[in-house]
Design an enzyme around this catalytic site. Structure first.
Site, PDB file in Angstrom:
ATOM      1  N   HIS A   1       0.850  -1.188   0.000  1.00  0.00           N
ATOM      2  CA  HIS A   1       0.000   0.000   0.000  1.00  0.00           C
ATOM      3  C   HIS A   1       0.887   1.241   0.000  1.00  0.00           C
ATOM      4  O   HIS A   1       0.720   2.161   0.794  1.00  0.00           O
ATOM      5  CB  HIS A   1      -0.948  -0.024   1.196  1.00  0.00           C
ATOM      6  CG  HIS A   1      -1.811  -1.237   1.247  1.00  0.00           C
ATOM      7  ND1 HIS A   1      -3.055  -1.297   0.631  1.00  0.00           N
ATOM      8  CD2 HIS A   1      -1.622  -2.466   1.797  1.00  0.00           C
ATOM      9  CE1 HIS A   1      -3.578  -2.493   0.808  1.00  0.00           C
ATOM     10  NE2 HIS A   1      -2.723  -3.224   1.510  1.00  0.00           N
TER      11      HIS A   1
ATOM     12  N   TYR B   1       4.128  -5.000   9.801  1.00  0.00           N
ATOM     13  CA  TYR B   1       4.096  -3.537   9.823  1.00  0.00           C
ATOM     14  C   TYR B   1       5.306  -2.992  10.575  1.00  0.00           C
ATOM     15  O   TYR B   1       5.927  -2.019  10.154  1.00  0.00           O
ATOM     16  CB  TYR B   1       2.821  -3.048  10.509  1.00  0.00           C
ATOM     17  CG  TYR B   1       1.553  -3.159   9.706  1.00  0.00           C
ATOM     18  CD1 TYR B   1       1.472  -3.967   8.569  1.00  0.00           C
ATOM     19  CD2 TYR B   1       0.405  -2.472  10.087  1.00  0.00           C
ATOM     20  CE1 TYR B   1       0.291  -4.073   7.853  1.00  0.00           C
ATOM     21  CE2 TYR B   1      -0.780  -2.572   9.366  1.00  0.00           C
ATOM     22  CZ  TYR B   1      -0.827  -3.386   8.260  1.00  0.00           C
ATOM     23  OH  TYR B   1      -2.006  -3.485   7.555  1.00  0.00           O
TER      24      TYR B   1
END
Length: 370
Positions: free
Chosen positions: A74, A344
């Site tokens: 993303h 992440y």
């Protein structure tokens, strides 16, 4: 008395002999070796088939050319800011302060799927929304949601397998179709996800897209009652489908340009709804959709009022770890949720190092860093 008829100086006859210095050295070496092995195991240096954050991030990086200083997935997006206002129904479900406070400041990010920071907005099948809410008691709630209604695979191992299937073959420069076919054959949910991607209508804006937190979480109310939930952001803006011809003709930064035009007319809003699980629902499997008849409750409204480029926006250096949660909200046993949190963190650490040592886009002044 020893076997040779004498004792060491100062040692009483019949007293146990002290351990040999060689034994202590061997014991220390063994402990040190185990610590090294443990560190290597956690770091992903050994056990290459292990599902580690490093293995995940390495696999994501291998699916495309490197873009130092950017998020690994993303990659392209914008920073947004606004506020969240909870409802009494939200207060009844969770003791988290975000539902009771009149207005909670929000720092977010709207993005598209894929790893190209300069790819065309309108060609990205997946769109995403990430949010950070900080209530007046200092607690944080971070969440990352996507436009797909369910996850493609059920486990972290399957997630890694799917990611590796997308790595280009050096001989062709493209992923091996046989590997992806094997993933589709092995996981029915992956086939269902592919069908969604092919047939679901495309929205023509970030503003009229619904974003789903496909992982499960646990809400606990002030009275101690707990419930398993999944949440989603449902747009107040009317859905408008974007045709294939419109996507082909759209500009490189179509979504960002369109969203900026909307903000010029006023805040853009979504209502936050939670679906409450019942006994037997697959709480720990994000690839399975819960039955439509499950109870759904509106717990708040999100209003976004401003947008900034991510190169110098406040969201750039924020890790939207979905397990950063306030009291009253807890993670479930969903293995994908734990994997997302770990990856992440790994991605965040890598891009921060790249920016700090001057190799990242933010350090070189290029637009869109992170």
């Amino acid at each position: 008395m020893s076997l040779f008829g004498y004792t060491r100086a100062g040692q009483e006859p019949g007293a146990p002999r002290p351990p040999s210095p060689l034994l202590w050295i061997a014991l220390i070496a063994l402990i040190a070796g185990l610590l090294v092995l443990a560190f290597a195991w956690l770091a992903g240096w050994i056990g290459r088939d292990r599902v580690t954050a490093q293995a995940f991030t390495d696999s994501i990086e291998a699916t495309g050319p490197p873009h130092p200083g950017f998020r690994r997935a993303h990659t392209k997006g914008v920073c947004v800011s606004g506020s969240f206002q909870g409802t009494p129904e939200g207060v009844a479900l969770s003791s988290a302060r975000v539902f009771a406070q009149r207005q909670v400041p929000v720092l977010g990010r709207l993005s598209i799927g894929g790893g190209d920071p300069h790819g065309p907005d309108a060609n990205a099948r997946v769109r995403s929304m990430a949010l950070q809410l900080v209530s007046d008691d200092g607690q944080e709630w971070r969440t990352a949601m996507n436009s797909f209604p369910f996850f493609a695979v059920p486990t972290a191992e399957a997630f890694l397998e799917q990611t590796r299937a997308g790595i280009p073959d050096p001989a062709t420069g493209k992923p091996d179709p046989a590997k992806m076919a094997a993933v589709l054959e092995k996981y029915p949910s992956a086939r269902a996800f592919q069908q969604w991607a092919k047939t679901a209508p495309w929205s023509n804006s970030w503003a009229n897209t619904a974003y789903n937190g496909v992982n499960s979480f646990r809400f606990t109310a002030a009275d101690g009652r707990s419930r398993d939930v999944r949440w989603s952001m449902r747009p107040q803006a009317e859905f408008v489908e974007m045709t294939a011809d419109q996507r082909a003709q759209a500009g490189l930064d179509y979504l960002a340009d369109e969203f900026q035009q909307r903000l010029a007319q006023g805040p853009v809003r979504w209502d936050m709804w939670v679906t409450i699980a019942e006994e037997g629902d697959p709480v720990d499997d994000p690839s399975q959709v819960w039955p439509m008849q499950r109870r759904q409750v509106k717990v708040g409204t999100l209003s976004l009022a401003a947008m900034q480029p991510q190169a110098d926006g406040a969201c750039r250096d924020l890790n939207y770890d979905p397990l950063i949660l306030p009291s009253g909200i807890a993670g479930s046993g969903d293995p994908i949720l734990a994997a997302r949190s770990a990856v992440y963190s790994q991605s965040f650490n890598r891009r921060e190092r790249e920016i700090a040592n001057g190799t990242g886009a933010a350090a070189t002044g290029k637009e869109g860093a992170k």
